[in-house]
Design a protein around this motif. Structure first.
Motif, mmCIF file in Angstrom:
data_model
loop_
_atom_site.group_PDB
_atom_site.id
_atom_site.type_symbol
_atom_site.label_atom_id
_atom_site.label_comp_id
_atom_site.label_asym_id
_atom_site.label_seq_id
_atom_site.Cartn_x
_atom_site.Cartn_y
_atom_site.Cartn_z
ATOM 1 N N ASP A 1 -8.663 -44.461 2.461
ATOM 2 C CA ASP A 1 -8.316 -43.980 1.119
ATOM 3 C C ASP A 1 -9.376 -42.987 0.640
ATOM 4 O O ASP A 1 -10.499 -43.383 0.336
ATOM 5 C CB ASP A 1 -8.225 -45.163 0.154
ATOM 6 C CG ASP A 1 -7.767 -44.759 -1.227
ATOM 7 O OD1 ASP A 1 -7.240 -43.632 -1.369
ATOM 8 O OD2 ASP A 1 -7.913 -45.569 -2.166
ATOM 9 N N PRO A 2 -9.035 -41.685 0.616
ATOM 10 C CA PRO A 2 -7.719 -41.133 0.932
ATOM 11 C C PRO A 2 -7.582 -40.787 2.409
ATOM 12 O O PRO A 2 -8.584 -40.664 3.124
ATOM 13 C CB PRO A 2 -7.704 -39.847 0.094
ATOM 14 C CG PRO A 2 -9.138 -39.385 0.138
ATOM 15 C CD PRO A 2 -9.959 -40.653 0.092
ATOM 16 N N VAL A 3 -6.327 -40.632 2.852
ATOM 17 C CA VAL A 3 -6.074 -40.035 4.160
ATOM 18 C C VAL A 3 -6.307 -38.535 3.993
ATOM 19 O O VAL A 3 -5.665 -37.883 3.170
ATOM 20 C CB VAL A 3 -4.636 -40.292 4.626
ATOM 21 C CG1 VAL A 3 -4.393 -39.615 5.976
ATOM 22 C CG2 VAL A 3 -4.360 -41.793 4.720
ATOM 23 N N THR A 4 -7.253 -38.000 4.737
ATOM 24 C CA THR A 4 -7.617 -36.593 4.581
ATOM 25 C C THR A 4 -6.788 -35.705 5.506
ATOM 26 O O THR A 4 -6.055 -36.172 6.362
ATOM 27 C CB THR A 4 -9.108 -36.386 4.898
ATOM 28 O OG1 THR A 4 -9.368 -36.853 6.223
ATOM 29 C CG2 THR A 4 -9.978 -37.146 3.909
ATOM 30 N N ARG A 5 -6.956 -34.395 5.301
ATOM 31 C CA ARG A 5 -6.243 -33.371 6.066
ATOM 32 C C ARG A 5 -4.734 -33.553 6.001
ATOM 33 O O ARG A 5 -4.022 -33.438 6.987
ATOM 34 C CB ARG A 5 -6.747 -33.325 7.513
ATOM 35 C CG ARG A 5 -8.089 -32.618 7.637
ATOM 36 C CD ARG A 5 -8.511 -32.431 9.074
ATOM 37 N NE ARG A 5 -9.302 -33.559 9.532
ATOM 38 C CZ ARG A 5 -9.013 -34.298 10.591
ATOM 39 N NH1 ARG A 5 -7.960 -34.014 11.316
ATOM 40 N NH2 ARG A 5 -9.784 -35.298 10.928
ATOM 41 N N ILE A 6 -4.253 -33.871 4.823
ATOM 42 C CA ILE A 6 -2.829 -33.851 4.507
ATOM 43 C C ILE A 6 -2.690 -33.169 3.148
ATOM 44 O O ILE A 6 -3.681 -32.912 2.471
ATOM 45 C CB ILE A 6 -2.191 -35.258 4.459
ATOM 46 C CG1 ILE A 6 -2.778 -36.074 3.288
ATOM 47 C CG2 ILE A 6 -2.401 -35.988 5.775
ATOM 48 C CD1 ILE A 6 -2.025 -37.352 3.006
ATOM 49 N N GLU A 7 -1.454 -32.888 2.751
ATOM 50 C CA GLU A 7 -1.210 -32.322 1.425
ATOM 51 C C GLU A 7 -0.855 -33.454 0.473
ATOM 52 O O GLU A 7 0.159 -34.134 0.667
ATOM 53 C CB GLU A 7 -0.066 -31.301 1.497
ATOM 54 C CG GLU A 7 0.466 -30.846 0.143
ATOM 55 C CD GLU A 7 -0.546 -30.036 -0.642
ATOM 56 O OE1 GLU A 7 -0.303 -29.822 -1.842
ATOM 57 O OE2 GLU A 7 -1.553 -29.604 -0.066
ATOM 58 N N GLY A 8 -1.693 -33.713 -0.527
ATOM 59 C CA GLY A 8 -1.365 -34.738 -1.509
ATOM 60 C C GLY A 8 -2.307 -35.931 -1.439
ATOM 61 O O GLY A 8 -3.391 -35.874 -0.864
ATOM 62 N N HIS A 9 -1.856 -37.030 -2.048
ATOM 63 C CA HIS A 9 -2.695 -38.210 -2.231
ATOM 64 C C HIS A 9 -2.033 -39.406 -1.544
ATOM 65 O O HIS A 9 -0.982 -39.861 -1.976
ATOM 66 C CB HIS A 9 -2.898 -38.497 -3.717
ATOM 67 C CG HIS A 9 -3.430 -37.321 -4.480
ATOM 68 N ND1 HIS A 9 -2.644 -36.246 -4.815
ATOM 69 C CD2 HIS A 9 -4.675 -37.046 -4.941
ATOM 70 C CE1 HIS A 9 -3.379 -35.359 -5.470
ATOM 71 N NE2 HIS A 9 -4.605 -35.825 -5.551
#
Length: 475
Positions: free
Chosen positions: A10-18
């Motif tokens: 938390d958070p999952v990185t290298r994505i768009e959004g939360h």
């Protein structure tokens, strides 16, 4: 490996959004998973009471990576509601706009979001911070080539953005797609500029991107055997190939429990038992859909609703699209599969269960990039310089419209209901909602949650494969 351990990212990185991921690990493997979308956006409620034509601009702000797809879906919904039929040039120009965005988005995903899970870069951002034991296996020479490709891919993405902007006006958040078509007449000069840029991009796709994906797949062959999920696929169809809107480059269809079935949007329902929305709104088709947030609801853990098709959780995205359409594999793909795996494959479904995996989703995305690129070559020969791309249409007093398309990361649906020339209801079932959703009212996990089951986590302090699986969906 002993005992039961709960791991939270938390958070999952290298994505768009939360996005937050919680997994339970037993015996070195994931045995349970929960994905939580932690932000309420409210776009559907923002649109109520507005001029319908505002929708194609406002909904682009849903996603900074795929605004072009939201623009396309919204415009298609408005076309449907306004009763307008596009010109041939309008259809082709929209295809060139969205096609360039597909190329950019897939290259972005592999090189700048996912590849850092497999490539060891210099001790500087964005290659650090990372897990202490990141499981990086590329030999030194191959790794150096991959790092150089990371930088080259940034330039290729810039060129793709320019291709979108040539007919879309700007990128991100295109202004040139509207109800009735597009606002930019494709001149010979503009088409030549687009074609020159596209040539560079396609050369990168064929000589660099696709072969590299297969090379990484060879090194991480074990990741072709994990992350299968439900093995159900859904696609709405994208890139219309005729003016009647009945044929698509990547066709609509559903694959459930090992069988192909026709796609019927009436069978889509959204469930909210485990989502922070009023339970009175659960089990509704988008035509009756309501967005009533309830952030304190007991038993809920996500702001993402749980869409189901005929009661089934279905994966969307490149794998779903190429599985449904089953195109011929690229020459590079055929050669790599033969050389690396001894597999004599001609079409996507020849991959079999290997496709439903962490690396299989990367392969599907690369193959789709090649398919879209070859189609762009064809559209550039079909478009007529100087021919009209826009058909004017009046706002209806009352109407409803459905816009179906595909974002790079999955199937995308926009629905608009107009009353008194204003938006009375607007519903979006976005691409990531299809994949990153929580359990439904029946307790069935969403596609990514299900795909996480069985993922190897030999070291719970370094849950690399959990992140790899999530990113393979490009949420």
């Amino acid at each position: 490996m002993g005992g039961t351990v709960k791991v939270s990212i938390d958070p999952v990185t290298r994505i768009e959004g939360h996005l937050k991921a919680e997994v339970v690990v037993e015996g070195g493997k994931v045995v349970d998973a929960h994905l939580s979308g932690g932000m309420f956006r409210g776009f559907e409620n923002i649109l109520i009471g507005r001029d319908p034509r505002d929708a194609s601009q406002i909904t682009q702000r849903i996603c900074g990576v795929c605004p072009t797809a939201h623009s396309t879906a919204s415009c298609r919904a408005l076309d449907n509601a306004f009763g307008v039929k596009l010109t041939t040039n309008g259809r082709l120009t929209r295809n060139l706009i969205l096609g360039a965005n597909f190329l950019q988005s897939h290259i972005l995903h592999f090189y700048h979001l996912a590849a850092l899970d497999y490539v060891s870069g210099p001790a500087t951002a964005p290659f650090v911070p990372r897990y202490a034991k990141p499981d990086l296996r590329l030999d030194k020479k191959t790794n150096e080539v991959a790092v150089n490709q990371y930088l080259e891919a940034l330039e290729i993405r810039r060129i793709c953005h320019e291709m979108v902007a040539l007919f879309g006006g700007k990128m991100p958040h295109v202004q040139g797609q509207v109800v009735g078509g597009t606002t930019e007449i494709p001149t010979k000069e503009r088409l030549a500029e687009y074609a020159a840029r596209f040539k560079k991009v396609m050369e990168f796709v064929e000589k660099t991107y696709v072969p590299t994906v297969y090379l990484v797949g060879k090194v991480y062959a074990d990741l072709l055997k994990v992350g299968s999920g439900h093995k159900n696929c859904i696609a709405y169809g994208v890139f219309p190939m005729n003016d009647a809107d009945t044929e698509f480059l990547l066709k609509p269809g559903v694959y459930i429990d090992g069988k192909d079935v026709p796609f019927d949007p009436a069978k889509i329902k959204e469930y909210v038992k485990h989502s922070w929305y009023d339970d009175a709104t659960t089990g509704l088709n988008f035509r009756e859909g309501k967005t009533v947030p309830m952030p304190d609801k007991a038993g809920a853990y996500s702001f993402i609703k749980a869409p189901r098709y005929d009661g089934k959780a279905c994966e969307g995205g490149p794998l779903a699209r190429v599985w449904v359409t089953n195109p011929e594999l690229s020459p590079m793909g055929k050669k790599a599969l033969k050389d690396h795996f001894g597999l004599d494959a001609k079409v996507v479904r020849d991959l079999g269960d290997l496709a439903f995996s962490i690396m299989g989703r990367h392969v599907a995305r690369a193959e789709e990039t090649y398919v879209v690129g070859k189609a762009i070559e064809k559209w550039l020969t079909e478009i007529v310089p100087g021919a009209e791309t826009f058909v004017p249409a009046e706002i209806p007093d009352s109407a409803e419209g459905l816009g179906l398309t595909e974002a790079p990361r999955g199937a995308l649906l926009h629905y608009v209901n107009i009353k008194g020339k204003k938006i009375a209801n607007y519903q979006v079932v976005s691409a990531t909602i299809l994949n990153a959703n929580p359990r439904d009212d029946m307790g069935v996990r969403g596609p990514i949650e299900e795909a996480l089951i069985g993922i190897p986590v030999p070291d719970t302090k370094n849950p690399v494969n959990v992140a790899r699986l999530i990113r393979s969906f490009d949420p």
